[in-house]
Design a protein around this motif. Structure first.
Motif, mmCIF file in Angstrom:
data_model
loop_
_atom_site.group_PDB
_atom_site.id
_atom_site.type_symbol
_atom_site.label_atom_id
_atom_site.label_comp_id
_atom_site.label_asym_id
_atom_site.label_seq_id
_atom_site.Cartn_x
_atom_site.Cartn_y
_atom_site.Cartn_z
ATOM 1 N N GLU A 1 0.852 -1.181 0.000
ATOM 2 C CA GLU A 1 0.000 0.000 0.000
ATOM 3 C C GLU A 1 0.877 1.215 0.000
ATOM 4 O OE1 GLU A 1 -3.616 0.770 1.522
ATOM 5 O OE2 GLU A 1 -3.972 -1.213 2.368
ATOM 6 N N THR A 2 1.357 1.546 -1.139
ATOM 7 C CA THR A 2 2.207 2.720 -1.233
ATOM 8 C C THR A 2 1.347 3.946 -0.948
ATOM 9 O OG1 THR A 2 3.397 1.510 -2.900
ATOM 10 C CG2 THR A 2 3.920 3.827 -2.711
ATOM 11 N N PHE A 3 1.939 4.906 -0.328
ATOM 12 C CA PHE A 3 1.246 6.139 0.037
ATOM 13 C C PHE A 3 0.095 5.943 1.010
ATOM 14 C CE2 PHE A 3 3.154 7.508 -4.045
ATOM 15 C CZ PHE A 3 4.037 8.396 -3.473
ATOM 16 N N TRP A 4 0.241 4.900 1.824
ATOM 17 C CA TRP A 4 -0.733 4.777 2.907
ATOM 18 C C TRP A 4 -0.528 5.955 3.854
ATOM 19 C CZ3 TRP A 4 0.691 4.516 8.035
ATOM 20 C CH2 TRP A 4 -0.373 4.361 8.948
ATOM 21 N N ASN A 5 -1.576 6.531 4.298
ATOM 22 C CA ASN A 5 -1.518 7.616 5.280
ATOM 23 C C ASN A 5 -0.924 8.899 4.719
ATOM 24 O OD1 ASN A 5 -1.817 8.833 7.834
ATOM 25 N ND2 ASN A 5 0.312 8.370 8.366
ATOM 26 N N ILE A 6 -0.696 8.909 3.404
ATOM 27 C CA ILE A 6 -0.104 10.116 2.850
ATOM 28 C C ILE A 6 -1.215 10.904 2.164
ATOM 29 C CG2 ILE A 6 1.654 11.013 1.272
ATOM 30 C CD1 ILE A 6 2.693 9.268 3.632
ATOM 31 N N PRO A 7 -1.418 12.125 2.578
ATOM 32 C CA PRO A 7 -2.479 12.910 1.955
ATOM 33 C C PRO A 7 -2.151 13.138 0.479
ATOM 34 C CG PRO A 7 -1.380 14.153 3.713
ATOM 35 C CD PRO A 7 -0.727 12.841 3.642
ATOM 36 N N HIS A 8 -3.162 13.392 -0.262
ATOM 37 C CA HIS A 8 -2.966 13.498 -1.694
ATOM 38 C C HIS A 8 -2.013 14.634 -2.067
ATOM 39 C CE1 HIS A 8 -3.875 12.149 -5.616
ATOM 40 N NE2 HIS A 8 -4.210 13.371 -6.026
ATOM 41 N N TRP A 9 -2.133 15.770 -1.341
ATOM 42 C CA TRP A 9 -1.250 16.899 -1.663
ATOM 43 C C TRP A 9 0.204 16.526 -1.466
ATOM 44 C CZ3 TRP A 9 1.977 18.403 2.163
ATOM 45 C CH2 TRP A 9 1.612 18.130 3.490
ATOM 46 N N ALA A 10 0.432 15.680 -0.438
ATOM 47 C CA ALA A 10 1.818 15.280 -0.158
ATOM 48 C C ALA A 10 2.334 14.383 -1.267
ATOM 49 C CB ALA A 10 1.906 14.578 1.184
#
Ligand SMILES: Cc1cc2nc3c(=O)[nH]c(=O)nc-3n(C[C@H](O)[C@H](O)[C@H](O)COP(=O)(O)OP(=O)(O)OC[C@H]3O[C@@H](n4cnc5c(N)ncnc54)[C@H](O)[C@@H]3O)c2cc1C
Ligand code: SF4
Ligand code: SF4
Lengths: 660, 253, 319
Positions: free
Chosen positions: A5-14
């Motif tokens: 799950e790449t970009f788990w917990n990463i907001p879209h803007w980030a």
């Protein structure tokens, strides 16, 4: 099913920000690399293409296999761990990126799922540990055990560069682990156990509870990403650049014989006056140096007086390429004393994990000094003598064969009659009053063996090997020309010599003068061949316990290590090796024209260090050499170290003559 | 300053010297000629003066084996003009040579003439003072340092015992150099080769030179063996023992 | 035309140079062949006192303020006049910083042949001259009717040219000394802070054969063991390995120790000039043909680097 799950917990803007940062990073990275490449291109041209497959081969063994780096245990394992750990982590990251941004995004499938994914996780988790191990060793070495060769850089800011690299790598690795740990702590997937380290870290954070961990994860991920981009951006500007420059340097290394020096640059005066007169490959050399200091550790000039450190030379030259206010290359960046201190023993070149060729650079710089007539009086006298009389002793050429007087039958004149072996005697063996006994003994052995040999009498000139390495290219050419002319008029099958210096140039550099038609043999090789062919049989077993000194120009330059050893053993002597032997043999200090120069204050002469090394061997009675200059150097060193009673310096021929 | 440096080639003492059957001259079969060492110093001194205060250096030599190379070397050091006197010099002595040089130097009109204070085969006088007289100029020899100053120079003249006199000499003048202020510099072969392409040696044919010094050699010989030292033979130990014995016997030990 | 032999007395700063006495001795020899007188020619200012020990039949003394210091210009003018006036059979000069400034110029000016570097004269009035760095001697009749000659020391002993009686002195006048082109500005004294090698009873002397600066230590060790001083030939001093105060020879000190141990010195005339009168010369030189063996009493061709360590030990033991 386990899935990445790449970009788990990463907001879209980030996520978006990350891609923008990546783009910027790529631009800066490419700009940084271009800056370096453009600098190399300011050097003179030099051909280093061809032999594609053997070049690729060295990349495999030396970069992937880290062969030379592993020659030294602690630093070897240290670097190997960091290298492979980082390589796999970087590859893992690349794979994850492809997985997410290519296959997932465009084709709707992921590779990193199921068992592939858990194995992937396990691999990265463990290899990260390898990096931690390597970095730990590196930090211990640099800041706790602090070996001398990592200290006292001539460019002060470099200590910061070293620290920077360690801190950044440590931070990336640790923050990577933390990110993973926090993710696992929040997500608690079934397959967490496949990331043993991450899982262990996760257990530490469990108690903090969820929102905290989630925020922490975001922050640390952010830092991890920023550092990673930071490292990439800084790569072309810091020591990290060696990741590029070293493999390139290994790929482009010279595949010519080590003993054939490149002809001097004559454009704008002989040699190198300004750095743009170096070839691009030399500039790449400077940029490939990682300051590991291995070269300094083996350098006889450094050991004896600390005037010259090949490491410092590379560091200073690299620094010089980027100076805002360029200083003078000669006199400010490098000093004449440093240049003259080099014995051209090639020990540095042999150990350098970046495959840097220091000697060629030093000779190019010396060439400029010679061009300007800047040298000490002794060297000046020697060169004048060589020009005028063809020998450094300033004696008449008619005295060259004086040592043959009294030999029966008289030594043949190879200019007048055909011989099988043409013996190129060399200056020292011919003129040095203390060596002519050994020269005569060599002739007597040859006579007893029934060899059909002859010499050039007064037509022989100094071979020019060391003249060339001193930097006097024009004089070398003249000497080589004169010798070549005589040689081309003589009828013989094999050229032989006892002098490794003459051997080197006759074998590797005279072909340029059209003299490559015949084999060139060192007397140790000749004797070895005669033994193998059953033409040389010994009547006695000597039974001495001896050690053998590898002459630089025989060993490192020409790879002749076994022949002399086999001859020694054939005479019934027991050979005990010194710690520094074969490729690691320690120079006597006379090479590269040093024998013609004034000796400056020294702590311990290389020859003395060598004798002490030999004296340290249990029961060794004799120090065997296979070079006339060695004989004078070590006979002297035995005296000055007070070991006359303990150790006897012998020429190989002494053993052979005695055992015949 | 305009400087002229006449130089001379002499037999190389590194070679064993032998005397020809006539017994009055050196055997020339094995003779190797080489620059008179002090003339080499004179060239160096001239170049040093030029480097310090500007000027123009002309080196003049009589034809001999190796002279061209020497002249080119001088050019590589900084000499501006090279002049070679050609002709038969086999019987020329220093008087004849001095006259020949004087004729050419008169045209050059130099401010200063530097030449080696002596050569080891100067039997009929030395070039410097002969030349000075032919040109009507003052001469100071044994010079090991020169400071120019307008129409004069200060020459450091050496006397026995290390005494040095600072001598003021009106220009133009001839100075006999005993040592340049620094040993003659080394010139790389490549530089000489390069200069061969650009520098030119001007030749001045002179025909045959007659000797003019009036000194006749009746016999030439090597110092007799009878005067020679008693040689101590044996190993270094033996010789050392003999020497210690000798020192004791003579009371210095 | 007379048969007299003129000797141009060399002196500097109130002292007659040694070569002057050797010349007087040589002149005496020459004068026998032709039955002439030995005439010392002394030029100077208030210098007549210098004539007191000259072994000459008479002295011509020229006094002039312009002759107070030696200058080639003034000396040449005066000497040319004297030679033209007296027409001597021969005029002897030192082969030195003074004589060599004069002889050749006068030869050219007066048209009288000059013979350089004469060491001795024979009974029958021939010159024996040393050339080629001492390796070759030449002999010939002294050119007639008149000749000039420069003399190197070594052929005659100083005492031979000295006399207890002051010779009769004839003053002569000098003219034309107004427009001189050469003038002495000042003297630079040699350094006297170091040992005076001319006062030592034994000298260990080193030459170019010592090879490099480091090896000086070895020679120094021997000198110390022997309790004597170290001296040197010119190349050693030129390299700055020893101070000029240790230089022996023409441009250095003249020494006469009991023992002069020459290590790696070839024996060039300029060097021999400074040490030829030593009582016993011992030479160590690997070249059996080195001229130093012609003046040494004892010699060896052993390499000094083989000899020195052994010799140092033995000397230390012997003490
Ligand atoms: C105007 C003038 C003034 C001069 N004044 C002086 C003066 O005052 N004093 C002076 O000394 N010179 C003087 N010279 C220089 C002189 O002409 C010689 O050049 C000089 O004396 C030579 O010195 P040398 O014998 O040490 O060197 P060299 O002539 O080079 O001799 C070295 C000798 O060492 C021997 N040798 C080499 N190695 C060894 C070894 N391992 N063991 C033993 N022997 C070895 C060689 O065989 C050789 O004979 C003067 C020259 C001029 C023109
Ligand atoms: S070649 Fe030898 S002496 Fe020269 S820098 Fe390398 S190790 Fe040192
Ligand atoms: S030159 Fe090579 S061995 Fe030396 S410090 Fe640099 S990388 Fe290390």
């Amino acid at each position: 099913m386990p899935i990445r799950e790449t970009f788990w917990n990463i907001p879209h803007w980030a996520e978006i920000a990350q891609y923008i940062a990546a783009l910027l990073t790529a631009i800066l990275f490419i700009a940084g690399i271009t800056r370096r490449v453009l600098r190399w291109r300011r050097g003179r041209p030099e051909k280093r293409s061809g032999h594609f497959w053997s070049r690729i081969g060295s990349l495999v063994t030396q970069v992937l296999g880290q062969k030379r780096t592993l020659d030294e245990k602690f630093p070897g394992i240290m670097h190997f761990s960091i290298f492979w750990g980082m390589l796999v982590l970087a590859a893992g990251t690349a794979l994850a990126t492809i997985d997410w941004d290519v296959t997932h995004l465009f084709f709707g499938f992921q590779i990193l799922k199921g068992s592939v994914y858990v194995v992937f996780e396990l691999m990265l988790d463990l290899l990260g540990l390898l990096v931690v191990l390597g970095l730990g060793m590196a930090i211990y070495r640099r800041y706790i055990s602090r070996p001398a060769r990592l200290q006292n850089f001539p460019v002060k800011k470099l200590a910061g560069d070293d620290t920077y690299v360690l801190v950044m790598l440590a931070f990336i690795t640790l923050s990577g682990y933390l990110t993973e740990g926090l993710r696992l702590a929040v997500m608690r997937p079934d397959w967490a156990a496949w990331s043993p380290i991450g899982n262990a870290i996760a257990s530490l954070f469990l108690s903090l509870g969820d929102p905290t961990n989630q925020t922490l994860h975001l922050v640390i991920w952010g830092l991890h990403i920023v550092t990673a981009f930071g490292v990439l951006i800084s790569l072309p500007f810091t020591k990290l650049f060696h990741i590029f420059s070293v493999p390139l340097n290994i790929y482009f290394r010279s595949l010519e014989p080590a003993g054939a020096l490149r002809a001097a640059n004559m454009d704008g005066g002989m040699g190198v006056k300004e750095w743009t007169q170096f070839t691009w490959k030399q500039l790449l050399d400077f940029e490939a140096c990682t300051r590991c200091g291995r070269c300094q550790d083996v350098c006889p000039a450094y050991a004896s007086a600390q005037v010259l450190s090949p490491r410092n030379m590379m560091v200073k030259l690299d620094d010089h390429l980027w100076e805002k206010k360029p200083r003078a290359l000669h006199g400010e960046v490098v000093l004449a004393d440093e240049l003259w201190a080099c014995t051209t023993c090639r020990a540095c070149v042999q150990v350098c994990p970046a495959f840097i060729d220091h000697v060629t650079t030093f000779v190019d710089l010396r060439r400029h000094l010679v061009d300007q007539g800047k040298m000490d009086q002794m060297l000046q006298d020697a060169l004048s003598n060589l020009g005028r009389y063809g020998n450094s002793f300033g004696q008449s050429d008619r005295m060259r064969a004086k040592w043959t007087m009294g030999l029966q039958p008289p030594v043949k004149d190879a200019r007048r009659e055909e011989v099988e072996y043409l013996w190129f005697v060399g200056d020292y063996a011919s003129y040095n009053a203390t060596l002519t006994d050994v020269t005569r003994k060599t002739a007597e052995v040859f006579q007893k063996l029934g060899l059909n040999f002859g010499i050039l009498y007064e037509s022989e000139r100094n071979s020019g090997n060391d003249v060339r390495r001193v930097g006097e290219e024009g004089l070398f050419e003249m000497l080589a020309d004169k010798n070549s002319q005589v040689l081309s008029r003589c009828k013989f099958q094999t050229l032989i010599t006892t002098d490794p210096h003459s051997y080197n140039t006759l074998k590797n550099e005279y072909p340029a003068n059209g003299n490559g038609r015949y084999p060139v043999l060192h007397y140790s090789e000749l004797l070895d061949q005669l033994i193998a062919a059953g033409k040389l049989k010994f009547s006695k077993k000597l039974g001495y316990k001896v050690t053998y000194h590898d002459p630089c120009y025989l060993g490192r330059y020409n790879g002749v290590y076994d022949a002399p050893r086999r001859v020694i053993e054939a005479t019934g002597c027991e050979l005990v090796e010194m710690p520094r032997h074969r490729e690691r043999g320690f120079c006597c200090g006379a090479g590269g024209g040093r024998i013609w120069m004034e000796e400056k204050e020294v702590k311990e002469r290389p020859s003395e260090s060598r004798i002490r090394e030999a004296v340290g061997l249990e029961g060794v009675q004799m120090f065997v050499v296979a070079c006339p200059k060695d004989l004078t150097m070590f006979r002297d060193a035995v005296k000055t170290t007070g070991n006359e009673q303990r150790l006897e310096v012998k020429d190989l021929i002494d053993l052979v003559a005695e055992a015949l | 300053m305009k400087i002229a440096v006449p130089i001379k080639f002499v037999p190389d003492l590194v070679e064993e010297l032998t005397i020809d059957p006539s017994g009055t001259a050196l055997d020339t079969t094995w003779l190797r000629l080489i620059i008179n060492e002090l003339d080499d110093h004179a060239v160096e001194q001239a170049v040093l003066l030029k480097e310090r205060g500007g000027g123009d250096v002309t080196v003049l030599a009589a034809e001999a084996d190796g002279v061209d190379d020497f002249l080119f070397t001088a050019a590589a050091k900084g000499a501006d003009r090279l002049i070679k006197l050609t002709g038969d010099f086999s019987t020329a002595d220093n008087h004849a040579l001095g006259r020949a040089f004087a004729d050419v130097i008169k045209e050059l009109q130099p401010d200063l003439i530097l030449t080696g204070v002596q050569a080891h085969n100067d039997l009929d006088g030395s070039i410097g003072p002969l030349l000075a007289e032919y040109l009507g100029l003052p001469y100071v020899g044994y010079v090991a340092g020169i400071t120019p100053g307008g129409d004069k120079v200060i020459a450091r003249k050496e006397y026995a015992g290390g005494l040095v006199a600072e001598v003021e000499v009106k220009l133009p003048a001839v100075l006999g150099i005993q040592a340049a202020e620094q040993p003659p510099r080394y010139v790389a072969y490549s530089k000489i080769r390069q200069i061969m392409g650009t520098a030119k040696i001007e030749e001045r044919p002179l025909g045959a030179l007659e000797s003019g010094g009036g000194v006749m050699i009746e016999r030439m010989f090597q110092p007799e063996a009878a005067e020679r030292a008693t040689m101590l033979e044996g190993s270094p130990e033996d010789v050392a023992d003999k020497l210690v014995g000798l020192f004791k016997e003579l009371g210095t030990l | 035309m007379s048969q007299d032999i003129f000797v141009v007395i060399e002196h500097l700063r109130g002292q007659v140079a040694e070569v002057s006495y050797a010349m007087l001795a040589g002149a005496r020899q020459l004068s026998k062949a032709d039955n002439g007188e030995v005439v010392a020619v002394l030029l100077g200012h208030n210098a007549q006192g210098l004539a007191h020990d000259l072994a000459a039949d008479r002295v011509i003394y020229v006094d002039h303020p312009a002759l107070a210091e030696f200058t080639s210009d003034a000396y040449q003018i005066v000497l040319a006049g004297l030679i033209q006036e007296h027409s001597p059979r021969a005029v002897l000069f030192g082969h030195s910083s003074i004589g060599m400034d004069l002889a050749s110029s006068l030869s050219a000016k007066l048209g009288i042949p000059v013979v350089n570097s004469c060491r001795t004269f024979t009974e029958d009035g021939k010159f024996v001259s040393q050339i080629c760095g001492g390796k070759i001697m030449v002999e010939g009749a002294l050119p007639a009717p008149a000749a000039l000659a420069t003399m190197i020391p070594g052929g005659y002993k100083t005492e031979q040219g000295q006399s207890a009686q002051t010779p009769p002195l004839t003053p002569a006048s000098a003219a034309g000394l107004d427009n001189l082109r050469v003038a002495v500005k000042q003297y630079i004294e040699p350094d006297t802070s170091d040992v005076d090698i001319s006062k030592e009873t034994m000298l260990v002397s080193i030459g170019r054969g010592i090879q490099n600066k480091d090896n000086i230590e070895l020679a120094n060790e021997l000198a110390q063991a022997l309790g004597c001083a170290l001296s040197a030939s010119r190349p050693v001093v030129d390299q700055g390995w020893l101070p000029t105060t240790r230089l022996v020879g023409k441009s250095g000190k003249h020494v006469k120790p009991k023992i002069y141990l020459a290590l790696g010195i070839s024996g060039a005339p300029e060097h021999v000039e400074g040490m030829g009168e030593s009582e016993t010369i011992v030479a160590v030189n690997t070249d059996p043909n080195a001229p130093i063996f012609n003046i040494a009493k004892y010699g060896t061709t052993i390499d000094m680097f083989d000899l020195l360590p052994v010799l140092i030990d033995k000397v230390k033991q012997a003490k």
